[in-house]
Design a protein around this motif. Structure first.
Motif, mmCIF file in Angstrom:
data_model
loop_
_atom_site.group_PDB
_atom_site.id
_atom_site.type_symbol
_atom_site.label_atom_id
_atom_site.label_comp_id
_atom_site.label_asym_id
_atom_site.label_seq_id
_atom_site.Cartn_x
_atom_site.Cartn_y
_atom_site.Cartn_z
ATOM 1 N N PHE A 176 -31.461 20.977 -24.766
ATOM 2 C CA PHE A 176 -30.972 19.610 -24.950
ATOM 3 C C PHE A 176 -29.482 19.531 -25.283
ATOM 4 O O PHE A 176 -28.837 18.532 -24.955
ATOM 5 C CB PHE A 176 -31.769 18.912 -26.051
ATOM 6 C CG PHE A 176 -33.144 18.489 -25.615
ATOM 7 C CD1 PHE A 176 -33.314 17.386 -24.796
ATOM 8 C CD2 PHE A 176 -34.262 19.193 -26.010
ATOM 9 C CE1 PHE A 176 -34.575 16.984 -24.388
ATOM 10 C CE2 PHE A 176 -35.530 18.805 -25.615
ATOM 11 C CZ PHE A 176 -35.684 17.691 -24.795
ATOM 12 N N PHE A 177 -28.939 20.555 -25.948
ATOM 13 C CA PHE A 177 -27.581 20.412 -26.465
ATOM 14 C C PHE A 177 -26.584 21.406 -25.901
ATOM 15 O O PHE A 177 -25.389 21.304 -26.188
ATOM 16 C CB PHE A 177 -27.599 20.514 -27.991
ATOM 17 C CG PHE A 177 -28.506 19.513 -28.634
ATOM 18 C CD1 PHE A 177 -28.283 18.151 -28.484
ATOM 19 C CD2 PHE A 177 -29.609 19.922 -29.371
ATOM 20 C CE1 PHE A 177 -29.131 17.213 -29.068
ATOM 21 C CE2 PHE A 177 -30.460 18.997 -29.953
ATOM 22 C CZ PHE A 177 -30.219 17.635 -29.798
ATOM 23 N N ASN A 178 -27.040 22.372 -25.125
ATOM 24 C CA ASN A 178 -26.105 23.315 -24.497
ATOM 25 C C ASN A 178 -26.460 23.480 -23.026
ATOM 26 O O ASN A 178 -26.482 24.576 -22.485
ATOM 27 C CB ASN A 178 -26.143 24.670 -25.213
ATOM 28 C CG ASN A 178 -24.928 25.515 -24.886
ATOM 29 O OD1 ASN A 178 -23.910 25.009 -24.421
ATOM 30 N ND2 ASN A 178 -25.024 26.806 -25.121
ATOM 31 N N ASN A 179 -26.722 22.349 -22.397
ATOM 32 C CA ASN A 179 -27.173 22.295 -21.007
ATOM 33 C C ASN A 179 -26.327 21.238 -20.301
ATOM 34 O O ASN A 179 -26.556 20.048 -20.470
ATOM 35 C CB ASN A 179 -28.660 21.935 -20.980
ATOM 36 C CG ASN A 179 -29.181 21.643 -19.583
ATOM 37 O OD1 ASN A 179 -28.557 22.006 -18.576
ATOM 38 N ND2 ASN A 179 -30.317 20.964 -19.505
ATOM 39 N N ARG A 180 -25.349 21.681 -19.536
ATOM 40 C CA ARG A 180 -24.399 20.723 -18.951
ATOM 41 C C ARG A 180 -25.050 19.788 -17.935
ATOM 42 O O ARG A 180 -24.477 18.763 -17.578
ATOM 43 C CB ARG A 180 -23.217 21.450 -18.315
ATOM 44 C CG ARG A 180 -23.560 22.348 -17.138
ATOM 45 C CD ARG A 180 -22.307 23.002 -16.574
ATOM 46 N NE ARG A 180 -22.609 24.013 -15.571
ATOM 47 C CZ ARG A 180 -22.843 23.751 -14.292
ATOM 48 N NH1 ARG A 180 -22.819 22.504 -13.858
ATOM 49 N NH2 ARG A 180 -23.110 24.724 -13.450
ATOM 50 N N ALA A 181 -26.260 20.120 -17.488
ATOM 51 C CA ALA A 181 -26.960 19.218 -16.573
ATOM 52 C C ALA A 181 -27.595 18.048 -17.311
ATOM 53 O O ALA A 181 -28.003 17.070 -16.693
ATOM 54 C CB ALA A 181 -28.035 19.982 -15.802
ATOM 55 N N PHE A 182 -27.636 18.152 -18.652
ATOM 56 C CA PHE A 182 -28.243 17.076 -19.440
ATOM 57 C C PHE A 182 -27.349 16.591 -20.573
ATOM 58 O O PHE A 182 -27.175 15.399 -20.766
ATOM 59 C CB PHE A 182 -29.577 17.538 -20.034
ATOM 60 C CG PHE A 182 -30.173 16.566 -21.009
ATOM 61 C CD1 PHE A 182 -30.846 15.437 -20.561
ATOM 62 C CD2 PHE A 182 -30.043 16.757 -22.384
ATOM 63 C CE1 PHE A 182 -31.374 14.518 -21.460
ATOM 64 C CE2 PHE A 182 -30.576 15.843 -23.292
ATOM 65 C CZ PHE A 182 -31.241 14.728 -22.824
ATOM 66 N N SER A 183 -26.776 17.532 -21.348
ATOM 67 C CA SER A 183 -26.038 17.182 -22.559
ATOM 68 C C SER A 183 -24.771 16.405 -22.228
ATOM 69 O O SER A 183 -23.936 16.890 -21.465
ATOM 70 C CB SER A 183 -25.665 18.448 -23.339
ATOM 71 O OG SER A 183 -26.806 19.262 -23.521
ATOM 72 N N PRO A 184 -24.587 15.212 -22.777
ATOM 73 C CA PRO A 184 -23.425 14.379 -22.434
ATOM 74 C C PRO A 184 -22.092 15.080 -22.614
ATOM 75 O O PRO A 184 -21.202 14.939 -21.786
ATOM 76 C CB PRO A 184 -23.562 13.189 -23.394
ATOM 77 C CG PRO A 184 -25.019 13.086 -23.651
ATOM 78 C CD PRO A 184 -25.515 14.505 -23.671
ATOM 79 N N MET A 185 -21.912 15.864 -23.693
ATOM 80 C CA MET A 185 -20.626 16.509 -23.929
ATOM 81 C C MET A 185 -20.311 17.579 -22.900
ATOM 82 O O MET A 185 -19.158 17.969 -22.733
ATOM 83 C CB MET A 185 -20.593 17.146 -25.321
ATOM 84 C CG MET A 185 -20.226 16.184 -26.425
ATOM 85 S SD MET A 185 -20.128 17.009 -28.013
ATOM 86 C CE MET A 185 -18.858 18.236 -27.687
#
Length: 303
Positions: A176-185
């Motif tokens: 959720f938080f280190n996945n550029r295909a999902f995480s907004p940042m």
């Protein structure tokens, strides 16, 4: 749909289930109370795979499609699950899922519960149950699943179960938080990412950067930059930069013998009294009080 339906029994599959009486005993541990995997498996080339739970499962379910494709049905609506997508099914949500006969999926899957499990299960927007996974993230979560399998084998031993739970926490955090295909940042394909700006701020803690400087570095208008930054971090750019400076000041106060004047300059404030006022506003105590506080209490401050 094929008339053949298999819940399990696939060649080279992995399937570990914790007996429920043992599970009840493990839940009492504070580290497992937050997040507890209950069942885990790997179903390679799972032709005819099909599962239906009219009342849902008592745990949240994560399914990671590594190859092939499948589908799921929730609230009477059927949707696909493609290669390198994850499917999250919240607990007690009636559902059906399965694979296509012509291109059967290979899936890692895990059931999990615990006080923090709802947080992960409901990170997706309402009526959205799948998320794409970037190639580099696929490698990481695959390795974490494999680590879970190794430790799950002895999961009735408390230490082994804690290790598995911590690995699963890392896996969910990565997804959720280190996945550029999902995480907004981390996204770059759908809209502008501010990752380079965050690094720019970290490298310039000794400067007094204005919003104009930050927006110019990002090659965006001030209004556009301000909106994206707040959307991707939850902070305004200036507030984020101040917090970053104070976080660095905390480290210098804890780990060096620099004077408060020197630390003030190191984070871009020529006036140490102004720095002290900002520090107290953000951290809750003055720099001198922070330095005198026992080290264990320093953990109270987080960015």
């Amino acid at each position: 749909m094929s008339p053949i339906r298999l819940r399990e029994g696939f060649k080279d599959q992995i399937l570990y289930v914790i007996p429920r009486p043992i599970l009840e005993g493990l839940k009492a541990n504070p580290l497992l109370h937050q997040l507890l995997p209950t069942d885990i498996g790997w179903y390679p080339r799972a032709r005819y795979h099909y599962c239906e739970r009219k009342d849902g499962a008592e745990e949240h379910i994560l399914i990671l499609c590594m190859e092939g494709e499948g589908w799921f049905e929730i609230n009477g609506r059927r949707r696909p699950v493609h290669q390198h997508e994850a499917l999250i099914i919240p607990r007690r949500e009636p559902h059906i899922y399965g694979t296509y006969e012509h291109n059967p999926w290979s899936i890692h899957w895990v059931h999990f519960t615990g006080a923090s499990s709802d947080y992960f299960a409901y990170l997706l927007p309402p009526d959205v149950y799948t998320l794409a996974i970037a190639p580099e993230t696929i490698k990481t979560v695959t390795a974490l699943f494999e680590e879970c399998y190794r430790s799950f084998l002895g999961s009735f031993v408390l230490q082994q179960m804690i290790s598995t739970a911590q690995t699963l926490h890392h896996l969910l955090g990565t997804l959720f938080f280190n996945n550029r295909a999902f995480s907004p940042m981390l996204r770059t394909s759908q809209f502008h990412s501010i990752r380079e700006t965050l690094e720019y701020l970290r490298q310039n803690l000794d400067r007094r950067l204005a919003l104009d400087d930050m927006a110019a570095h990002a090659h965006l208008s001030k209004s556009h930059f301000l909106r994206l930054f707040k959307e991707q971090t939850g902070y305004s750019p200036i507030d984020y930069f101040i917090n970053l400076k104070m976080q660095h000041a905390c480290m210098l106060l804890s780990l060096t013998h620099q004077t408060i004047r020197e630390i003030s300059l190191a984070v871009g404030y020529e006036d140490q009294y102004y720095f002290s006022r900002i520090f107290k506003k953000v951290v809750g105590v003055s720099p001198s009080q922070y330095r005198e506080t026992p080290e264990t209490n320093h953990l109270k401050y987080y960015l």
